[in-house]
Design an enzyme around this catalytic site. Structure first.
Site: not given
Length: 734
Positions: A360, A363, A498, A591
């Site tokens: 993404h 990110e 991410h 994350e």
């Protein structure tokens, strides 16, 4: 002129009755004007743009007559006025423009948002530093007034998407305590994040204090009156306002003056502030650096990233190689940094590991961490760091910092604080790469339900579905590039970096029950995936901070900061699931931070938060068993031999040299090696808690049928003993 039009257009959305739009005197724009009419449903986000203004412009402004209905002291007043139309939606607002007594514009000096964020979004500002005049509920308290904070699925819970004042609060305010004097330079605001409501503030004032009792306001330079800042025209677009004059203070208050008609006074914010020396401290200390590593702590666009990778390669040519695996939709190359003692070749017995970031584009932290990691490994190798030297000698590491370079360039141009939550997430084609890989879960589970695995349908290396390879299939070039990369190199371990949360998720990412939004869906290798996830989460400083608060709407700390991906939210077509089912590679998603695109001044701390975790995770490729599957007669490696572990319904295969790696947690296992044309061999392999991998080699003997096939292919005569055995076998069949 456009700056004036944009500033005025920002306060154009309909506002709450009784509060009204900011007065003209407050804005310094001449006589008071009436407020605009309530917004119609078509004015909500996502609606078509209004039709173009009619001809007949003055000073670049289109004129059109509108009827405005104003309620004042229970009287309805209908007036006509000229409406200003802006050339497009506002994203960034400038300081309010004032007019002199002669009627000429007094434009403020050009300002740049040079001060970094105070840390509302990144959680450096704690909950107890935020106060408010009132709150509609606990879930809409001041601690939720953080830029880009995300709400839960249900409104009214503890995790709503903004601070919202009570409806009867006539003078609402949100206050931030910096804990020591700072130089406030600007404010960034958003509306409320919710799938059920539209709430945003359209204008606000700003006040400052050193003791939270005596306050002064930000004033226009020319008029000397309190400045009223234009705020938002939709819930999600961040709007930046720079102060006419930076203010040194400890406290700052945002005082909403108007908000969306029918909505509530709700906002999310970030404060820009520079540190200043404390005049009461006779011996001021120089702020300690967050990291002692002399690395390039800044955000790198495509050109800067390519230059940095080239510099690392030139600095460490013996252990690095830069190569491209393909191009993005816009033609940007997907560069990979390879790091090994013999770059450019697969060494027998040496496992391949990869880190992928930037799937993404918005990110950005993962991208910078991989650029920092390659600098760190190069530097420490040159310094003779034994840990790094061993890692590069025993492992071939591949770092892909930007899988979606097109999306990143979009986000980079907006800037770390103004990119919002989603801009740049998708590719230039509008594809979410984390949903773009082939769904191999469904055919596998259907075969399992029909009892076809592993005899008829394999439980590993599932082929690509036919629909996925059609010419009109919606598959991004970035996805195909990564798939071909996966198939070309025998990766064993991977992590997909991410941002936007602090948690490690592991496969499966897709729920087994069709259409289930979330459901625990473990793989046959669940103990391994839980171990890998725990290793990263357990060595990540931010995840292990016992005092940290949840990022958005879920608290993962009670589960060790790890979660099964499908039990979080289902993701069909994820790279993690595809990697597990189509190749030998075990991959998790990390994350990294609550803030998807942290400010540059936060990169040193983020590097320290993740440095040990990045290194320790790479070292996990040594867990389990590894070895070779060879031909007993020739001692040559057997490619594509299947390694099956009793009790685990997922197999791996050998690479082209016969070497393999099978990640396993400590325990005793019965392992079988098999290959076409060979007799299978089963042996016991024990995995201990000591650093491995444990050698577990196999020698396979060819079957008579395979021997005959090879002899006939070579044009040789069949040996008499083999001919007699074949005749005996034929006689039994007869």
């Amino acid at each position: 002129m456009w700056g004036l039009l944009l500033t005025l257009a920002t306060v154009a959305p309909a506002v709450r009755q009784g509060q009204g739009a900011p007065g003209a005197a407050e804005l310094g724009l001449g006589p008071p004007r009436t407020t605009e009419a309530p917004a119609s449903p078509s004015a909500l986000p996502g609606s078509p743009a209004p039709p173009p203004a009619p001809a007949g412009k003055k000073d670049g402004t289109a004129q059109q007559r509108v009827r405005v209905r104003v309620i004042k002291k229970k009287k309805v007043i209908v007036k006509r006025r000229k409406k200003l139309t802006s050339p497009g939606p506002l994203v960034t607002a400038r300081p309010p423009v004032t007019t002199s007594s002669a009627g000429t514009m007094d434009l403020p000096e050009a300002q740049e948002p040079g001060c970094p964020p105070l840390g509302l979004e990144s959680l450096r500002v704690s909950d107890n530093q935020l106060e408010a005049s009132s709150s509609q509920s606990v879930g809409l308290g001041p601690h939720r007034g953080r830029l880009n904070i995300q709400s839960g699925l249900e409104d009214g819970d503890l995790y709503d998407g903004a601070w919202c004042a009570e409806e009867q609060d006539a003078e609402p305010w949100l206050q931030v305590d910096a804990r020591h004097p700072v130089r406030f330079s600007g404010i960034i605001t958003q509306g409320r994040n919710s799938i059920w409501r539209y709430d945003w503030v359209t204008s606000y004032k700003v006040q400052f204090s050193n003791d939270s009792r005596t306050w002064w306001g930000s004033r226009n330079r020319s008029s000397g009156m309190d400045a009223v800042f234009p705020a938002n025209s939709d819930p999600e677009s961040p709007v930046l306002n720079l102060l006419p004059e930076p203010q040194v203070a400890r406290f700052i208050r945002l005082l909403p003056r108007s908000w969306l008609q029918g909505g509530a006074s709700c906002l999310r914010a970030e404060i820009l502030a520079c540190p200043v020396p404390d005049p009461s401290d006779p011996f001021p200390e120089t702020p300690a650096l967050a990291s002692s590593d002399p690395l390039d702590f800044r955000h790198h666009n495509y050109k800067a990233m390519r230059k940095l990778m080239k510099q690392v390669n030139e600095q460490c040519p013996n252990i690095t190689r830069v190569y491209s695996i393909g191009k993005s939709y816009q033609g940007l190359k997907l560069y990979v940094m390879e790091m090994s003692d013999h770059p450019g070749e697969h060494e027998l017995g040496e496992p391949e590991v990869r880190y992928v970031a930037g799937m993404h584009g918005n990110e950005a932290l993962g991208r910078e961490l991989l650029l920092l990691l390659m600098q760190f490994l190069c530097r420490e190798f040159l310094r003779g760091n034994p840990r790094v030297t061993r890692l590069l000698a025993e492992t071939r590491i591949h770092l892909l910092p930007s899988m979606n370079p097109d999306g990143y360039e979009t986000a980079f141009r907006r800037g770390s604080e103004l990119v919002g939550w989603a801009e740049g997430r998708w590719t230039q084609q509008g594809i979410d790469l984390n949903h773009n890989f082939a769904d191999l879960n469904t055919p596998l589970w259907e075969a399992e339900d029909d009892g076809l695995t592993p005899d008829t349908v394999p439980n590993h290396h599932l082929p690509m579905p036919a629909y996925y390879t059609l010419p009109n299939a919606t598959v991004a070039p970035e996805t195909w590039a990564v798939i071909e990369w996966m198939e070309r190199i025998p990766f064993v371990l991977s992590a997909n970096l991410h941002g936007g949360e602090l948690v490690v998720s592991y496969p499966f990412d897709m729920t087994r029950t069709p259409w289930a939004a979330r459901e625990l869906t473990p793989t046959p290798d669940d103990p391994v995936f839980r171990w890998l996830s725990t290793v990263y989460a357990g060595t990540n400083w931010a995840m292990q901070d016992p005092d940290r608060r949840p990022c958005h709407n879920q608290d993962f700390s009670s589960h060790g900061n790890i979660i099964n991906g499908a039990d979080w939210h289902t993701v069909p077509g994820s790279m993690n699931d595809f990697s597990y089912l189509h190749t030998n590679c075990f991959e998790v998603t990390v994350e990294l931070s609550c803030d998807k695109f942290p400010h540059e001044n936060e990169l040193p701390q983020e590097w320290e938060n993740n440095k040990e975790a990045l290194l320790t995770y790479l070292e996990q490729v040594r867990m389990g068993i590894a070895g070779f599957v060879r031909d007993k007669d020739t001692e040559l490696g057997i490619a594509d031999a299947v390694i099956a572990v009793d009790g685990i319904n997922h197999d791996v295969t050998t690479a082209w040299g016969g070497d393999y790696w099978r990640l396993l947690t400590p325990g005793d296992y019965m392992v079988t090696a098999s290959a076409e044309g060979y007799h299978s061999v089963t042996r016991s392999c024990r995995v201990t808690f000591e650093e491995g991998p444990v050698p577990c080699n196999f020698h396979l003997t060819k079957t008579p049928k395979q021997r005959l096939r090879e002899l006939l292919a070579a044009g040789a005569k069949v040996p008499p003993d083999l001919r007699r055995r074949l005749e005996k076998l034929r006689g039994r069949k007869d």
